[in-house]
Design an enzyme around this catalytic site. Structure first.
Site, PDB file in Angstrom:
ATOM      1  N   CYS A   2       1.181  -1.050   0.263  1.00 49.55           N
ATOM      2  CA  CYS A   2      -0.326  -0.119  -0.298  1.00 49.55           C
ATOM      3  C   CYS A   2       0.981   1.019  -0.188  1.00 49.55           C
ATOM      4  O   CYS A   2       1.434   1.214   1.384  1.00 49.55           O
ATOM      5  CB  CYS A   2      -0.532  -0.027   1.186  1.00 49.55           C
ATOM      6  N   CYS A  41      -0.075   4.243   2.366  1.00 47.93           N
ATOM      7  CA  CYS A  41       0.081   4.072   3.952  1.00 47.93           C
ATOM      8  C   CYS A  41       1.501   4.196   4.054  1.00 47.93           C
ATOM      9  O   CYS A  41       1.827   4.486   5.124  1.00 47.93           O
ATOM     10  CB  CYS A  41      -0.593   2.376   4.096  1.00 47.93           C
ATOM     11  N   ASP A  42       2.214   3.126   3.216  1.00 57.24           N
ATOM     12  CA  ASP A  42       4.009   3.006   3.882  1.00 57.24           C
ATOM     13  C   ASP A  42       4.688   3.826   2.511  1.00 57.24           C
ATOM     14  O   ASP A  42       5.844   3.732   3.035  1.00 57.24           O
ATOM     15  CB  ASP A  42       3.462   1.655   3.197  1.00 57.24           C
TER      16      ASP A  42
HETATM   17  C1  LIG Z   1      -0.051  -4.869   3.971  1.00 68.74           C
HETATM   18  C2  LIG Z   1      -1.120  -3.793   4.791  1.00 68.74           C
HETATM   19  C3  LIG Z   1      -0.473  -2.019   5.672  1.00 68.74           C
HETATM   20  C4  LIG Z   1      -2.072  -1.429   5.017  1.00 68.74           C
HETATM   21  N1  LIG Z   1      -1.260  -0.397   5.953  1.00 68.74           N
HETATM   22  C5  LIG Z   1      -2.587   0.305   5.957  1.00 68.74           C
HETATM   23  C6  LIG Z   1      -1.901   2.229   7.110  1.00 68.74           C
HETATM   24  O1  LIG Z   1      -0.859   2.499   7.209  1.00 68.74           O
HETATM   25  N2  LIG Z   1      -3.357   2.812   6.901  1.00 68.74           N
HETATM   26  C7  LIG Z   1      -4.838   2.793   5.564  1.00 68.74           C
HETATM   27  O2  LIG Z   1      -5.133   3.468   6.496  1.00 68.74           O
HETATM   28  N3  LIG Z   1      -4.555   1.743   5.507  1.00 68.74           N
HETATM   29  C8  LIG Z   1      -3.853   0.828   5.801  1.00 68.74           C
HETATM   30  N4  LIG Z   1      -4.029  -0.343   4.845  1.00 68.74           N
HETATM   31  C9  LIG Z   1      -4.946  -0.982   4.599  1.00 68.74           C
HETATM   32  C10 LIG Z   1      -6.363  -1.163   6.228  1.00 68.74           C
HETATM   33  O3  LIG Z   1      -5.390  -1.584   6.613  1.00 68.74           O
HETATM   34  C11 LIG Z   1      -8.055  -1.545   5.388  1.00 68.74           C
HETATM   35  O4  LIG Z   1      -8.179  -0.836   4.035  1.00 68.74           O
HETATM   36  C12 LIG Z   1      -8.888  -2.016   5.972  1.00 68.74           C
HETATM   37  O5  LIG Z   1      -8.503  -2.698   6.862  1.00 68.74           O
HETATM   38  C13 LIG Z   1     -10.076  -2.541   5.629  1.00 68.74           C
HETATM   39  O6  LIG Z   1     -10.838  -2.448   6.424  1.00 68.74           O
HETATM   40  P1  LIG Z   1     -12.131  -3.862   6.407  1.00 68.74           P
HETATM   41  O7  LIG Z   1     -12.470  -3.829   8.028  1.00 68.74           O
HETATM   42  O8  LIG Z   1     -13.467  -3.559   5.606  1.00 68.74           O
HETATM   43  O9  LIG Z   1     -11.584  -4.881   5.907  1.00 68.74           O
HETATM   44  P2  LIG Z   1     -10.592  -5.902   6.535  1.00 68.74           P
HETATM   45  O10 LIG Z   1      -9.174  -5.407   7.519  1.00 68.74           O
HETATM   46  O11 LIG Z   1      -9.902  -6.605   5.832  1.00 68.74           O
HETATM   47  O12 LIG Z   1     -11.120  -7.153   7.735  1.00 68.74           O
HETATM   48  C14 LIG Z   1     -12.083  -8.226   7.255  1.00 68.74           C
HETATM   49  C15 LIG Z   1     -12.867  -8.652   8.161  1.00 68.74           C
HETATM   50  O13 LIG Z   1     -13.898  -9.319   7.508  1.00 68.74           O
HETATM   51  C16 LIG Z   1     -13.235 -11.110   8.157  1.00 68.74           C
HETATM   52  N5  LIG Z   1     -13.904 -12.454   7.768  1.00 68.74           N
HETATM   53  C17 LIG Z   1     -13.509 -12.356   5.908  1.00 68.74           C
HETATM   54  N6  LIG Z   1     -14.440 -13.036   5.378  1.00 68.74           N
HETATM   55  C18 LIG Z   1     -14.978 -13.976   6.778  1.00 68.74           C
HETATM   56  C19 LIG Z   1     -15.981 -14.951   6.902  1.00 68.74           C
HETATM   57  N7  LIG Z   1     -16.228 -15.965   5.312  1.00 68.74           N
HETATM   58  N8  LIG Z   1     -16.856 -15.301   8.043  1.00 68.74           N
HETATM   59  C20 LIG Z   1     -16.240 -14.355   8.976  1.00 68.74           C
HETATM   60  N9  LIG Z   1     -15.140 -13.001   8.965  1.00 68.74           N
HETATM   61  C21 LIG Z   1     -14.759 -13.311   7.584  1.00 68.74           C
HETATM   62  C22 LIG Z   1     -11.936 -11.278   9.004  1.00 68.74           C
HETATM   63  O14 LIG Z   1     -11.942 -11.891   9.269  1.00 68.74           O
HETATM   64  C23 LIG Z   1     -11.804  -9.459   8.803  1.00 68.74           C
HETATM   65  O15 LIG Z   1     -11.785 -10.337  10.016  1.00 68.74           O
HETATM   66  C24 LIG Z   1      -2.664  -1.644   5.002  1.00 68.74           C
HETATM   67  C25 LIG Z   1      -3.256  -2.775   4.161  1.00 68.74           C
HETATM   68  C26 LIG Z   1      -2.289  -4.377   4.094  1.00 68.74           C
HETATM   69  C27 LIG Z   1      -3.320  -4.797   3.606  1.00 68.74           C
END
Ligand SMILES: Cc1cc2nc3c(=O)[nH]c(=O)nc-3n(C[C@H](O)[C@H](O)[C@H](O)COP(=O)(O)OP(=O)(O)OC[C@H]3O[C@@H](n4cnc5c(N)ncnc54)[C@H](O)[C@@H]3O)c2cc1C
Length: 304
Positions: free
Chosen positions: A133, A136-137
């Site tokens: 990302c 982010c990084d």
């Molecule tokens: C390496 C990395 C670094 C990042 N750094 C940053 C940063 O510095 N700043 C920033 O703003 N963003 C950052 N991001 C992006 C950010 O992490 C995501 O945009 C954010 O976490 C998305 O949130 P979300 O709740 O939509 O989904 P997610 O964080 O993906 O959460 C999804 C949830 O759903 C659950 N789930 C999925 N499928 C199922 C299922 N079938 N049954 C039950 N549960 C399920 C998962 O277990 C999880 O709990 C980064 C991403 C990555 C990969």
């Protein structure tokens, strides 16, 4: 029968549950884990209120807030499918062990995962040069040499953004660029950006930290090493939406299509965060999306 069931324990799901509970709804969270992708993030420096916090630290803050509201959390639970009654007023969430929960409304917040290159060294140097990302990084690589892997809009946007902070940016793509022409013209004008097309990444190398990548020039068949302190893998995201296929409308990128209230094609089923077609996948966007869906779900409950 719950008022609202939230699927997912990332920022979108946790904030959806928090807002739902504060609206007086009978809500629960079902998730494989608490924290989602934030757990995989070493340091977060762009979440309002925290100038720098570890991913784990931020997850703890989120989880403590949810815990303080006594919201039931069924974690370590995998949702396998959802069902909807004929009049769409009763929704079912079915877990992989067969347990079924019923609710009047569902908020889907299952997130996504970054697409990986699948080459040797990618796992080993994750967080030691390998990043997924640029927004982010990127700032961690100020003044250093970086590589952007990919040739679509997100890769070229990342290269343009990184060119402002990195010493040198090398874009490496296995075929021709498929980003919008306007972005291509912009990136080609940048003096500190070099573009290698028809170039296959074979491995990521280094000792404690990554030091470069080994590439194959597909037109000459020759291999070489491109030295760099970091690589941003910008080859897309895979939304965790396969289980909704056939029930919820997805776009061609397999993202859940939502309206501006976060509602899907089914009344009373909302979706928030990275699993949706909302642009800019970030923690704060997902948290905001979760809040919006909770308020919209509450409005929906008031119509029943
Ligand atoms: C390496 C990395 C670094 C990042 N750094 C940053 C940063 O510095 N700043 C920033 O703003 N963003 C950052 N991001 C992006 C950010 O992490 C995501 O945009 C954010 O976490 C998305 O949130 P979300 O709740 O939509 O989904 P997610 O964080 O993906 O959460 C999804 C949830 O759903 C659950 N789930 C999925 N499928 C199922 C299922 N079938 N049954 C039950 N549960 C399920 C998962 O277990 C999880 O709990 C980064 C991403 C990555 C990969």
């Amino acid at each position: 029968m719950y008022d609202i069931l939230v699927i997912g324990g990332g920022p979108a799901g946790l904030n959806a549950a928090l807002y739902s509970k504060r609206k007086g709804a009978n809500v629960a969270i079902i998730a494989k884990d608490i924290g989602g992708q934030v757990r995989d993030t070493s340091t977060v420096e762009n979440y309002l209120g925290y100038s720098s916090i570890s991913g784990e630290g931020l997850v703890k803050e989120f989880a403590d807030h949810v815990k303080a509201l006594d919201i039931p959390v069924f974690d370590f639970s995998t949702v396998e499918s959802i069902g909807v009654s004929e009049d769409s007023k009763v929704k079912e969430v079915i877990l992989s062990d067969g347990t079924t929960y019923k609710a009047k409304s569902i908020i889907i917040a299952t997130g996504s995962k970054p697409r990986k290159l699948g080459v040797p060294g990618e796992e080993e140097f994750f967080g030691k040069g390998v990043a997924y990302c640029a927004i982010c990084d990127g700032p961690f690589f100020t003044g250093l040499d970086v590589i952007v892997a990919g040739g679509g809009n997100s890769a070229i946007e990342a290269a343009i953004d990184l060119s402002k902070i990195a010493n040198k940016v090398t874009v490496v793509h296995r075929s021709q660029l498929r980003a919008d022409q306007i972005l291509i013209e912009q990136v080609e004008k940048l003096e500190n950006v070099e573009i290698h097309l028809e170039t296959q990444i074979q491995s990521i190398q280094g000792e404690k930290l990554m030091s470069g990548i080994k590439v194959l020039d597909k037109s000459t068949g020759k291999t070489s090493v491109i030295e760099a302190n970091g690589i941003f893998v910008e080859i897309g995201y895979l939304p965790n939406t396969e289980i909704f296929n056939g029930v919820i409308e997805l776009n061609d990128r397999k993202e859940i299509m939502v309206d501006r209230y976060g509602e899907t094609n089914i009344k009373g089923i909302f979706a928030a965060g990275d699993c949706t077609d909302t642009p800019y996948k970030q923690i704060i966007m997902s948290a905001g999306d979760g809040a919006k869906c909770a308020l919209a779900a509450n409005d929906y409950l008031n119509t029943l």
